[in-house]
Scaffold this active site. Structure first.
Site, short mmCIF file in Angstrom:
data_model
loop_
_atom_site.label_atom_id
_atom_site.label_comp_id
_atom_site.label_asym_id
_atom_site.label_seq_id
_atom_site.Cartn_x
_atom_site.Cartn_y
_atom_site.Cartn_z
N GLY A 133 -89.35 -42.45 3.39
CA GLY A 133 -88.40 -43.05 3.12
C GLY A 133 -87.78 -44.01 2.81
O GLY A 133 -86.53 -43.64 2.42
N ASP A 134 -88.42 -44.29 1.79
CA ASP A 134 -88.38 -44.73 0.27
C ASP A 134 -88.19 -43.74 -0.38
O ASP A 134 -86.85 -43.62 -1.36
CB ASP A 134 -89.49 -46.14 -0.45
CG ASP A 134 -89.56 -46.58 0.55
OD1 ASP A 134 -88.67 -47.67 0.68
OD2 ASP A 134 -90.88 -46.67 1.51
#
Length: 407
Positions: free
Chosen positions: A178-179
């Site tokens: 996600g990051d």
């Protein structure tokens, strides 16, 4: 538009005329800074005095007590210490930002504003500034004030629900997906904003939310539910109705991936197996047919593949034009001649680790490629270069700021 005080563009990358101030810590913002730095941008990373970015301590293995992740995510950057929680530190940061093209931050929304660095104030003295803001839920909306880690964005963006075995709990990838996705979208946004600024002279805010970056990768998930009433579920190593595309055993005791779900490619696989009649079999003749009979087809392919050594099997498949490959570990990447031929892995000299390998700068550009020029810097390594050179502070003032813990 360059803010490098008239300096000639750096020949080491196409973004060498851009100065980036990287604020924030951990992964999403710093990965955006890494991507920009890979293509030549001057990236000045502001870190807290004493400790610096927690990424300096992250990672499973820490030879010499130091992170092996930090040299990668902070590569090509300059480290400057600055206590952003003090008025003096905030003033220093604003002065550096006045000379920047892009600011990247991934604090919780509202933090910059509390520090007197809201966008309207920053662009009063730097109207072309581009402010890249990476956060869990974005800068607006009812969830924006929440703390937002990448794992939460992955869950809310939809990828966790569809990842894992059907009978188990939702799984995660073994990386900070996600990051990293939010950082990639932030980088795209930054470059779009630079293009727009070239035509208008105006900067803007780039708002990259982790959950939206994940959502953007979810293919037709939303219309499948809204229009067809279909909810994607966890399916383990296969995709529903896409066959053959799975892992298959070999006589060496390994598993390899074979992806031959397109009609023409399945025909090539059938011929390679010595079973050309399979491509005309009503059970397997078309894409939908193979999808309905996936388990049966996987059994046929597994029975064939299990009798052939891995190397011989891959040679057969490649010669037959069938996409196939091993499931690589890091060791496999170092041993692979294709990785070597394309220089997918580069080696730098690190003051503690000696020769330090890491992945190269991607994607590849024929005229203006990116490069990995140096590993992540020591904490405050570039204080004098930036404060003395860029801001023209005298040595005694820099020393005084250091003594007071501002830098």
């Amino acid at each position: 538009m360059s803010t490098h005080d008239g300096a000639a563009p750096d020949a080491r990358g196409p973004l060498a005329d851009l100065r980036v101030v990287e604020m924030g810590q951990l992964l999403a913002g710093p990965f955006c800074g890494q991507l920009l730095g890979d293509f030549g941008a001057e990236v000045i990373k502001l870190e807290s005095p004493g400790a610096g970015d927690p990424m300096r301590q992250w990672g499973r293995e820490k030879p010499h007590g130091k992170s092996l992740w930090w040299p990668v995510v902070a590569r090509n950057k300059k480290s400057v210490t600055c206590d952003l929680r003090t008025p003096e530190g905030q003033d220093l940061a604003r002065r550096v930002i006045d000379r920047a093209d892009i600011v990247v931050e991934n604090f919780r929304p509202g933090t910059l504003e509390r520090w007197g660095m809201d966008f309207d104030r920053l662009r009063e003295t730097n109207p072309g500034l581009i402010l890249v803001r990476v956060s869990g839920f974005g800068q607006t909306g009812p969830y924006s004030p929440r703390a937002g880690y990448g794992s939460i964005g992955e869950a809310m963006g939809g990828i966790r629900y569809v990842t894992g075995d059907p009978g188990g709990a939702p799984a995660r990838a073994g990386i900070s997906l996600g990051d990293s996705l939010a950082a990639v979208f932030a980088t795209i946004g930054a470059l779009v904003a630079v293009h727009h600024r070239g035509a208008t002279g105006r900067g803007q805010i780039v708002d990259s939310a982790i959950y939206e970056a994940v959502l953007a990768m979810m293919e037709s998930l939303l219309p499948e539910w809204a229009v067809a009433g279909y909810q994607r579920e966890r399916t383990g190593s296969v995709l529903p109705n896409v066959s053959p595309s799975n892992v298959y055993p070999t006589a060496s005791g390994e598993m390899i991936l074979i992806a031959a779900n397109q009609d023409t490619v399945f025909g090539r696989l059938a011929r390679t197996m010595g079973r050309p009649e399979l491509s005309a079999d009503p059970r397997f003749a078309g894409h939908a047919d193979r999808g309905r009979n996936m388990a049966e087809l996987d059994g046929i392919i597994s029975a064939w593949s299990a009798g052939i050594e891995t190397g011989d099997l891959l040679e057969l498949l490649h010669a037959g034009g069938v996409p196939a490959g091993r499931i690589y570990t890091a060791k496999d990447m170092f041993d692979d001649p294709h990785f070597a031929a394309r220089e997918a892995i580069v080696r730098l000299v690190h003051p503690d680790f000696g020769e330090l390998p890491m992945h190269n700068a991607f994607p590849r550009l024929s005229e203006t490629p990116g490069s990995v020029r140096r590993p992540g810097p020591g904490l405050g390594e570039h204080n004098r270069e930036v404060y003395g050179g860029l801001l023209d502070l005298p040595e005694d003032e820099i020393a005084a700021l250091s003594e007071r813990g501002v830098i």
